[in-house]
Design a protein around this motif. Structure first.
Motif, PDB file in Angstrom:
ATOM      1  N   SER A 604       6.247  83.612  10.283  1.00 26.51           N
ATOM      2  CA  SER A 604       6.750  84.535   9.224  1.00 26.51           C
ATOM      3  C   SER A 604       6.657  83.688   7.720  1.00 26.51           C
ATOM      4  CB  SER A 604       8.009  84.908   9.331  1.00 26.51           C
ATOM      5  OG  SER A 604       8.979  83.849   9.170  1.00 26.51           O
ATOM      6  N   GLY A 606       8.798  82.175   5.774  1.00 24.87           N
ATOM      7  CA  GLY A 606       9.797  81.061   5.719  1.00 24.87           C
ATOM      8  C   GLY A 606       9.556  80.025   6.818  1.00 24.87           C
ATOM      9  N   ALA A 608       9.164  78.675  10.919  1.00 24.33           N
ATOM     10  CA  ALA A 608       9.919  78.691  11.936  1.00 24.33           C
ATOM     11  C   ALA A 608       9.755  77.348  12.796  1.00 24.33           C
ATOM     12  CB  ALA A 608       9.738  79.754  13.176  1.00 24.33           C
ATOM     13  N   ASP A 612      14.444  76.521  16.967  1.00 23.48           N
ATOM     14  CA  ASP A 612      14.837  77.926  16.422  1.00 23.48           C
ATOM     15  C   ASP A 612      14.768  79.003  17.432  1.00 23.48           C
ATOM     16  OD1 ASP A 612      15.588  77.317  13.486  1.00 23.48           O
ATOM     17  OD2 ASP A 612      13.381  77.643  13.074  1.00 23.48           O
ATOM     18  N   TYR A 627       9.034  85.339  13.940  1.00 23.90           N
ATOM     19  CA  TYR A 627      10.336  85.018  13.000  1.00 23.90           C
ATOM     20  C   TYR A 627      11.317  84.350  13.737  1.00 23.90           C
ATOM     21  CZ  TYR A 627       8.343  89.138  10.345  1.00 23.90           C
ATOM     22  OH  TYR A 627       7.731  89.971   9.336  1.00 23.90           O
ATOM     23  N   GLN A 630      17.204  84.695  12.417  1.00 23.09           N
ATOM     24  CA  GLN A 630      17.851  84.745  11.284  1.00 23.09           C
ATOM     25  C   GLN A 630      17.110  85.687  10.066  1.00 23.09           C
ATOM     26  OE1 GLN A 630      17.389  81.985  12.603  1.00 23.09           O
ATOM     27  NE2 GLN A 630      18.946  80.483  12.721  1.00 23.09           N
ATOM     28  N   SER A 631      15.748  85.898  10.242  1.00 26.36           N
ATOM     29  CA  SER A 631      14.898  86.383   9.145  1.00 26.36           C
ATOM     30  C   SER A 631      15.509  87.407   8.716  1.00 26.36           C
ATOM     31  CB  SER A 631      13.768  86.374   9.568  1.00 26.36           C
ATOM     32  OG  SER A 631      13.160  85.006   9.876  1.00 26.36           O
ATOM     33  N   ALA A 633      13.810  89.820   7.133  1.00 29.17           N
ATOM     34  CA  ALA A 633      12.732  90.787   7.399  1.00 29.17           C
ATOM     35  C   ALA A 633      12.730  91.597   8.349  1.00 29.17           C
ATOM     36  CB  ALA A 633      11.564  89.795   7.123  1.00 29.17           C
ATOM     37  N   PHE A 735      15.066  81.507   5.333  1.00 23.82           N
ATOM     38  CA  PHE A 735      14.164  82.380   6.170  1.00 23.82           C
ATOM     39  C   PHE A 735      13.769  83.621   5.563  1.00 23.82           C
ATOM     40  CE2 PHE A 735      17.945  80.322   8.444  1.00 23.82           C
ATOM     41  CZ  PHE A 735      17.289  79.630   9.490  1.00 23.82           C
ATOM     42  N   ALA A 736      12.541  83.799   5.693  1.00 19.16           N
ATOM     43  CA  ALA A 736      11.913  84.990   4.826  1.00 19.16           C
ATOM     44  C   ALA A 736      11.651  86.168   6.128  1.00 19.16           C
ATOM     45  CB  ALA A 736      10.653  84.465   4.712  1.00 19.16           C
TER      46      ALA A 736
END
Ligand code: MN
Length: 736
Positions: A604, A606, A608, A612, A627, A630-631, A633, A735-736
């Motif tokens: 993603s 942001g 990783a 994570d 992802y 926490q994202s 999205a 996070f995106a």
């Protein structure tokens, strides 16, 4: 005029052991002091304090109260002083006389708007001793009885004040006779025409119904005796002009429409006899519905007890009946004064007596009933006391009266006592019990504030308190505390900005330019810079108007190899792509388990990093996106569980792949900042993939950096180091 021995005899009649010497001394002293003074009527002035004393003997008050009555005008109107009275009569009597002197001064203020304030002060004055108020009421009663000699203006003013304040006060203190007389005397002067009309009609009525009251008294009395109630007394009377007038007004009735102009009282020995009498009367005559009230089982707040009923009596007249015991009758007539009769515990007929120690509690209840309004139809609609329905009267442990708006809390109370007390308040005892600071205070509460050495009131108190004083003080204290926090930062920012411009910063330099910066004082200005509300550059330009601003731009040398500056204007920086740390190009298998086939897998926006917790999402035309959980999205896939793929990291010890993570830094806006941040990142063996800056406030810059790290541990370590930099204000992972 009453003679000295007559006064003593009157007191001795109800109090045989009365201090005769005290009465004699007060009589002689008042007589000498008032000397040749005359009243408006031409009578010797001394006749007034003597009459006041006589009124109080009717209420059977103790000799010191009678002495105070004799002395009550001496400080105000003669050469007498408090010190002299203290010396001759003792400090107790001196304090009472002084209390009356104070109230007299309040009387001189007649404006309506001021009356509320007056009454408050009046209550304050009496909070020392209720006897001051008893003497004051007797004083007012005698003045009202002799009002005819005053000028019309004075008559009107005194009458209105009596109607507004003293008559209801007497009622509230349970002194119904006093209240009625004050009302009727005031009525006569405030509305002479109505008074004349009502009085004339009442007179006509009593002439027409001559002997009716006597007849009903006899008939009622005989009926009670016939049924075994031998000790009962029956007393009838016509209602007073003012009570008749008030009823006409409130019910919009003409005099002729009024049905119950007569009132009768049945007075018996004890409470069982009250209910027997009620039964006898109700059996014999028809009851008017909706008029029955039992104030014996539920006394009024001022201790009034009686049974009220209305019957259609002999001669088909509507008759209002009150049934009560002798003791109840005394309380109804003399109110608070009746309690003093039994202060030594000598209760009549074994009924509850009020020992002297109760005087304070009694006073409190009086003030409570003054402010509370237990029976609106009787008093409050017609008095200015309704002004006080939105207030509560409370006490400090020392007995000082504090009045507050209804809904006030102990915090309001603390601030009402003193701002310092409020600022250091940490708790409160209400009536001896520790209670939450959000507790709403009630009338008569005794409030003790618990304080600490130092304490800044929590800003949340502002929502709890109801008084403006408390709110302003809390705001002031919180503002000071917050300002302290920001002023340190602001000072540093200013120092640096001035430094860069080759100037030196000082607090004094700010003073002359405060108005141009729109700031109240130097500390405010510095704190505003710290909060980012005021630009340090604006401050610099205000202090040095000639200063030529060399546009501060970030211009790191491309030679350093860290990054290339793509656009100076937009402050967007792009680093040479480093998607793969190993320097090789071309696709590489992701070290992630749970994936099958040759799906197109990517991270993603942001990023990783190993460590994570991750999840894979199947996306049309995009393959699989990894992802961190926490994202934000991920939310949009909540309803499509079939697209979620369980994945986890699959790395061995010899991992040589770096992974992207995005962070957002809020930092001071100055060139050194960027170098400091990038330096720290380099030292931490972390790569920068890209970086973009946006000016968010004059002195702060938001920097978004895409980093390449080995794993989460290394990333967290770096974030920790960056946080320590003095130029970094906040830092967070994105996070995106
Ligand atoms: Mn007087």
């Amino acid at each position: 005029m009453m003679r000295q021995y007559e006064l003593v005899e009157r007191v001795q009649k109800y109090k045989p052991d009365a201090n005769e010497a005290l009465l004699n001394k007060a009589y002689v002293y008042a007589m000498q002091k008032h000397g040749q003074q005359k009243r408006a009527s031409g009578d010797p002035y001394i006749s007034h304090p003597l009459e006041v004393a006589a009124i109080l003997t009717d209420m059977r008050l103790d000799e010191s109260t009678i002495a105070v009555a004799l002395l009550h005008d001496t400080i105000e109107d003669t050469s007498a002083t408090r010190a002299e009275i203290d010396e001759i009569f003792g400090e107790d009597i001196g304090a009472l006389v002084e209390g009356l002197t104070k109230i007299k001064k309040l009387d001189l203020v007649s404006k309506k708007a001021k009356q509320a304030e007056n009454l408050r002060k009046l209550l304050l004055a009496i909070s020392d001793d209720v006897r001051v108020l008893l003497v004051k009421l007797a004083d007012r009663l005698h003045n009202m009885r002799t009002l005819d000699h005053m000028s019309p203006e004075k008559r009107a003013r005194i009458s209105e004040e009596t109607m507004d304040i003293y008559a209801p006060l007497a009622g509230r203190m349970g002194m119904q006779d006093m209240r009625e007389e004050l009302e009727n005397l005031s009525f006569r002067h405030i509305n002479p025409e109505a008074y004349e009309t009502v009085t004339r009609k009442l007179k006509e009525l009593s002439q027409r119904n001559e002997g009716l009251i006597r007849k009903i008294e006899e008939e009622l009395g005989e009926l009670l005796v016939a049924n075994g109630l031998t000790g009962a007394q029956v007393r009838g009377r016509q209602k007073t002009p003012y009570s008749v007038f008030r009823k006409m007004q409130s019910k919009s009735l003409s005099f002729e429409q009024l049905s119950d102009v007569y009132a009768f009282r049945i007075i018996v020995d004890d409470i069982p006899s009250c209910y027997r009498a009620l039964g006898i009367v109700h059996t014999r005559w028809r009851v008017v519905p909706g008029r029955f009230k039992d104030y014996i089982s539920t006394p009024k707040q001022n201790d009034y007890q009686s049974i009220h009923t209305t019957i259609v009596g002999p001669s088909r007249q509507r008759i209002e009946l009150q049934i009560r015991t002798r003791r109840m009758h005394e309380i109804a007539e003399y109110g608070i004064a009746a309690h003093s009769l039994y202060k030594d515990g000598e209760g009549a007929n074994g009924e509850a007596a009020s020992p002297r120690s109760n005087a304070y509690a009694l006073l409190r209840r009086t003030i409570e009933s003054l402010a509370e309004g237990d029976n609106a139809e009787e008093f409050l609609e017609h008095t200015k006391l309704e002004l006080f329905q939105d207030q509560v009267f409370c006490f400090t442990p020392k007995g000082q009266l504090i009045n507050l708006p209804r809904g006030a809390t102990p915090i309001d109370f603390a601030y009402a006592v003193h701002t310092n007390v409020g600022d250091t308040c940490v708790g409160a005892k209400i009536n001896g019990r520790i209670m939450p600071l959000v507790t709403r205070l009630n009338n008569g509460d005794e409030v003790e504030i618990i304080r600490s050495g130092i304490q800044v009131p929590p800003p949340a108190w502002e929502e709890i308190v109801v008084t403006g004083k408390a709110r302003a003080a809390i705001r002031r204290a919180t503002r000071a505390a917050v300002r302290k926090q920001y002023s340190g930062l602001g000072y540093r920012i200013l120092e640096r900005t001035f430094d860069r411009a080759g100037k030196s910063f000082s607090r004094d330099a700010l003073k002359p330019v405060l108005h141009r910066l729109g700031q109240k004082d130097v500390e405010d200005a510095i704190a505003a810079v710290g909060r980012g509300e005021l630009s340090s550059l604006d401050v610099l330009r205000a202090v040095f108007p000639d200063y030529q601003d060399e546009r501060v731009t970030v211009k790191p040398s491309p030679d350093e190899g860290w990054f290339n500056m793509r656009s100076a204007a937009g402050m967007v920086f792009k680093l040479p792509g480093r998607a793969r740390a190993d320097g090789e190009s071309g696709p590489e298998a992701l070290p992630i388990r749970g994936l099958s086939g040759n799906a197109d897998v990517h991270f993603s926006a942001g990023g990783a990093v190993p460590g994570d917790r991750i999840v894979g999402i199947m996306e049309k035309d995009k393959g699989i996106t990894i992802y961190p959980i926490q994202s934000p999205a991920l939310q949009k896939f909540d309803d499509e569980p079939e697209r979620w793929i369980d994945v986890r990291w699959d790395l061995d010890e010899a991992n040589n792949t770096r992974f992207m993570a995005r962070i957002l830094i809020n930092a001071l806006n100055e060139p050194g900042t960027l170098a400091e941040v990038t330096q720290a990142i380099a030292t931490g063996d972390v790569n920068i993939r890209s970086m973009s800056m946006t000016r968010v406030a004059a002195d702060f810059t938001e920097v978004q950096i895409d980093l390449e790290v080995w794993d989460l541990r290394q990333l967290n370590q770096l974030i920790g180091q960056l946080k320590e930099l003095s130029c970094v204000s906040t830092i967070a992972r994105v996070f995106a």
